[in-house]
Every structure is written in structure tokens, then in C-alpha cells.
Design a protein around this motif. Structure first.
Motif, PDB file in Angstrom:
ATOM      1  N   LEU A   1       0.831  -1.205   0.000  1.00  0.00           N
ATOM      2  CA  LEU A   1       0.000   0.000   0.000  1.00  0.00           C
ATOM      3  C   LEU A   1       0.868   1.259   0.000  1.00  0.00           C
ATOM      4  O   LEU A   1       0.599   2.209  -0.742  1.00  0.00           O
TER       5      LEU A   1
ATOM      6  N   LEU B   1       0.839   4.057  -3.085  1.00  0.00           N
ATOM      7  CA  LEU B   1       0.604   5.483  -2.868  1.00  0.00           C
ATOM      8  C   LEU B   1       1.784   6.310  -3.379  1.00  0.00           C
ATOM      9  O   LEU B   1       1.594   7.373  -3.978  1.00  0.00           O
TER      10      LEU B   1
ATOM     11  N   ILE C   1       1.639   6.595  -7.198  1.00  0.00           N
ATOM     12  CA  ILE C   1       0.672   7.608  -7.645  1.00  0.00           C
ATOM     13  C   ILE C   1       1.303   9.001  -7.569  1.00  0.00           C
ATOM     14  O   ILE C   1       1.164   9.804  -8.499  1.00  0.00           O
TER      15      ILE C   1
ATOM     16  N   LEU D   1      -3.041  12.772  -1.111  1.00  0.00           N
ATOM     17  CA  LEU D   1      -1.925  11.951  -0.646  1.00  0.00           C
ATOM     18  C   LEU D   1      -0.700  12.782  -0.297  1.00  0.00           C
ATOM     19  O   LEU D   1       0.180  12.334   0.431  1.00  0.00           O
TER      20      LEU D   1
ATOM     21  N   TRP E   1       5.332   8.094   2.308  1.00  0.00           N
ATOM     22  CA  TRP E   1       4.480   6.911   2.196  1.00  0.00           C
ATOM     23  C   TRP E   1       5.308   5.638   2.086  1.00  0.00           C
ATOM     24  O   TRP E   1       4.927   4.597   2.634  1.00  0.00           O
TER      25      TRP E   1
END
Length: 95
Positions: free
Chosen positions: A19, A23, A26, A55, A83
Motif C-alpha cells: 500500500l 501510494l 501515484i 496523498l 508513504w
């Protein structure tokens, strides 16, 4: 003989790492799209931008850069790094 069982802690750790990586991808994609002026009116660029904005958290504007390209790189690059680190940390804790 090795056991092929996967315990839930390992699966949860892998989920957190994945995950965090997703992120970050992206955010990096948004950075690349902005820096290389990838059809900002296109649906892909708009979708990635809409996903990247929340984010980025508090990183946009945190550090002032001399130019707009460097500003985008700092804002979204720091968020992507955050992240990745958070996903790795949670992956280690729960893995």
C-alpha cells in the motif's frame, strides 16, 4: 521439509508495504506528468492529479523551492518518500 503456511502477520506486513508503494507510485506518476507536461487536460493526468492531491498531505509548500519544477519535485517527492517509509515501517511492525 519447509512449511508453506503464511501467517497473518506476514500477510499484513506485505499489505502495508504494498500500500505504501502504491501510494508513492501515484505521487511519482503525478510528478512525472507535471514535469513533462503530459496532457494536463487528459483524463489520465486529471485522475492521477485528483488522487495525488490528498496523498501529498502537508508537504506542498512545506519547503520553498527556487522554481516551479523544483517545487513540484519537492512537494510530491517528499510525500512519496513519506508513504514509502511509513509502509516499510508498518510492514516491519506487523510483518
Amino acid at each position: 521439509m519447509a512449511s508453506n503456511k503464511t501467517n497473518s502477520g506476514s500477510a499484513l506486513g506485505t499489505l502495508f508495504q504494498g500500500l505504501g508503494f502504491l501510494l508513492a507510485v501515484i505521487l511519482v506518476a503525478h510528478t512525472v506528468f507535471v514535469l513533462f507536461e503530459f496532457q494536463p487536460e487528459g483524463q489520465l493526468a486529471q485522475s492521477v492529479a485528483r488522487a495525488a492531491e490528498p496523498l501529498a498531505l502537508f508537504f506542498p509548500g512545506l519547503i520553498d523551492a527556487p522554481g516551479p519544477e523544483a517545487q513540484v519535485l519537492l512537494d510530491y517527492g517528499l510525500a512519496a518518500l513519506f508513504w514509502m517509509l511509513l509502509g516499510g515501517l508498518l510492514g516491519r511492525v506487523f510483518g
